[in-house]
Design an enzyme around this catalytic site. Structure first.
Site, PDB file in Angstrom:
ATOM      1  N   LYS A   5      -9.997   1.154   7.745  1.00  0.00           N
ATOM      2  CA  LYS A   5      -9.632   2.557   7.962  1.00  0.00           C
ATOM      3  C   LYS A   5     -10.819   3.416   7.473  1.00  0.00           C
ATOM      4  CE  LYS A   5      -6.444   5.712   8.926  1.00  0.00           C
ATOM      5  NZ  LYS A   5      -6.026   5.962  10.308  1.00  0.00           N
ATOM      6  N   TYR A  13      -5.758  -5.611  -4.266  1.00  0.00           N
ATOM      7  CA  TYR A  13      -5.187  -6.771  -4.944  1.00  0.00           C
ATOM      8  C   TYR A  13      -5.911  -7.129  -6.233  1.00  0.00           C
ATOM      9  CZ  TYR A  13      -2.251  -7.804  -0.965  1.00  0.00           C
ATOM     10  OH  TYR A  13      -1.310  -7.738   0.015  1.00  0.00           O
ATOM     11  N   ASP A  21      -5.066   1.158  12.293  1.00  0.00           N
ATOM     12  CA  ASP A  21      -3.853   1.630  12.977  1.00  0.00           C
ATOM     13  C   ASP A  21      -3.916   1.316  14.467  1.00  0.00           C
ATOM     14  OD1 ASP A  21      -5.977   3.367  12.922  1.00  0.00           O
ATOM     15  OD2 ASP A  21      -4.805   5.182  12.563  1.00  0.00           O
TER      16      ASP A  21
END
Ligand code: NAD
Length: 366
Positions: free
Chosen positions: A192, A124, A225
């Site tokens: 991740k 962002y 995930d």
């Protein structure tokens, strides 16, 4: 004590839902002098900007703001007023609780978790290179040196993900402090890191260091995930989650969905020098002025604000009154009904009235 709080009614459904929150807070007996500030699409003509300087000055002065949603104007050069406020005031922590309330239609019960999203870094930050755009020589060299021949800059866009030690340390510390102050037991850091070693890997590394200062709070690391699957399968296992910006954004919407959607999802953006409390939902322009939408998210946002101000007793009382009205299911808006066209659904004002009546009953029985 009289608090001074900036009130930004916003636009679209903003004025209706913020008015609901103000009425309930006042009915709970908390004395607030509201410093009302206009922002959003509708003030463009008056000030030439959707975010007049006075709004930021007011928040800086009062340190606390209650804000209704604001439409992102198209074609003004402003990416978003909401993002601009967070950026200008460095409101680095986005706090979004997701809690089950009996009576809200949802697939789960007993969820009580809090998503803490880092608000300033990651993808962002806005460091982006358009396909075929004026790339720096260094960037192109870097891409070719990585051996990724498929990334021909003439045919690929790039967004740079950046995670800093400073940004990670302060958000993880915020999450642990929040856990301590709110009687929570566990903080789960989510990234991740198995793939993004230099950014998400750094997030875990710093989070692990911070966790050592909080031996009373359990710390765990999970991959994003697997976490999202577990959130859907066993959401009751989670307590406080802390995530970099993008995963945090997705996670907070997912968690709002777990407990019944946008009508009930409160939020806060907090920094060292100020805090802006706003519901997760937007300005829903097609419902503007119809006395139709659910005031709950904004009222619960007011509850978060009162806790921040130290008004715990009033906050708890309002939350109990909201929960009771929802549980009874009589004076609730269309989105809490089994069918959206249910003729027994009430409007924003009537649901707010019912919450205020319930507050008064709670007071009478206390
Ligand atoms: P939205 O949240 O405004 O509305 C999406 C849908 O959610 C609505 O059509 C409605 O069905 C439902 N909904 C939203 N709030 C509800 C409520 N209180 N009660 C019942 N149902 C509710 O999202 P959008 O349509 O994507 O965005 C509209 C505008 O709001 C855009 O300009 C967007 O940029 C802006 N926005 C602002 C904020 C903010 O101010 N923090 C946040 C998100 C979106």
């Amino acid at each position: 004590m009289v608090y001074k709080v900036t009130l930004i009614p916003g636009d679209g459904i903003g004025p209706e839902v913020s008015q609901a929150a103000v009425r309930v807070i006042e009915a709970a007996g908390v004395k607030i002098e509201w410093d009302v500030q206009e922002a959003g699409e509708e003030v463009m003509a008056k000030y030439g900007t959707p975010l007049p300087q006075g709004v930021l000055d007011s928040i800086r002065r009062n340190k606390v703001a209650l804000k209704g949603p604001i439409t992102t104007p198209v074609g003004t050069g402003f990416r978003s007023v909401n993002v601009a406020i967070r950026k200008e005031l460095d409101l680095y922590a986005c706090v979004r609780p997701a809690k089950s309330y009996p009576g809200v239609r949802s697939r789960y019960e007993n969820i009580d978790l809090v998503v803490i999203r880092e608000n300033t870094e990651d993808l962002y930050a806005g460091v982006e290179f358009a396909k075929g755009g004026p790339y720096t020589r260094e960037l192109i060299d870097l891409i070719y040196r990585s051996g990724q021949k498929v990334l021909d800059p003439e045919h690929a866009g790039f967004s740079i993900k950046s995670i800093s030690e400073f940004g990670t340390r302060r958000i993880v510390k915020f999450a642990f402090d929040y856990a301590r102050q709110n009687g929570r037991k566990k903080v789960t850091a989510v990234t991740k890191a198995n793939i993004l070693k230099f950014t998400d890997g750094l997030f875990f590394e710093v989070a692990r260091q911070v966790a050592k200062d909080y031996p009373d709070i359990q710390y765990e690391e999970r991959l994003v995930d697997a976490t999202f699957m577990q959130l859907v399968m066993r959401p009751e296992e989670f307590d406080v989650l802390v995530l970099p910006n993008l995963y945090g954004d997705i996670c907070s919407d997912l968690c709002a969905g777990l407990v019944g959607g946008l009508g009930i999802a409160p939020g806060a953006n907090i920094g060292e020098h100020g805090a802006v409390f706003e519901a997760v939902h937007g300005s829903a322009p097609r419902y503007k002025g119809q006395n139709k939408v659910n005031p709950t998210a904004m009222i619960l946002t007011g509850v978060l604000m009162l806790r921040h101000l130290g008004e715990k007793e009033a906050a708890d009382r309002i939350e109990r009154a909201v929960a009771e009205v929802i549980r009874e299911g009589r004076y609730v808006t269309y989105d809490f009904k089994p069918r959206r066209d249910d003729p027994t659904a009430v409007g924003t004002r009537e649901m707010t009235d019912a919450i205020i009546r319930k507050l008064q009953e709670v007071k009478a029985h206390a």
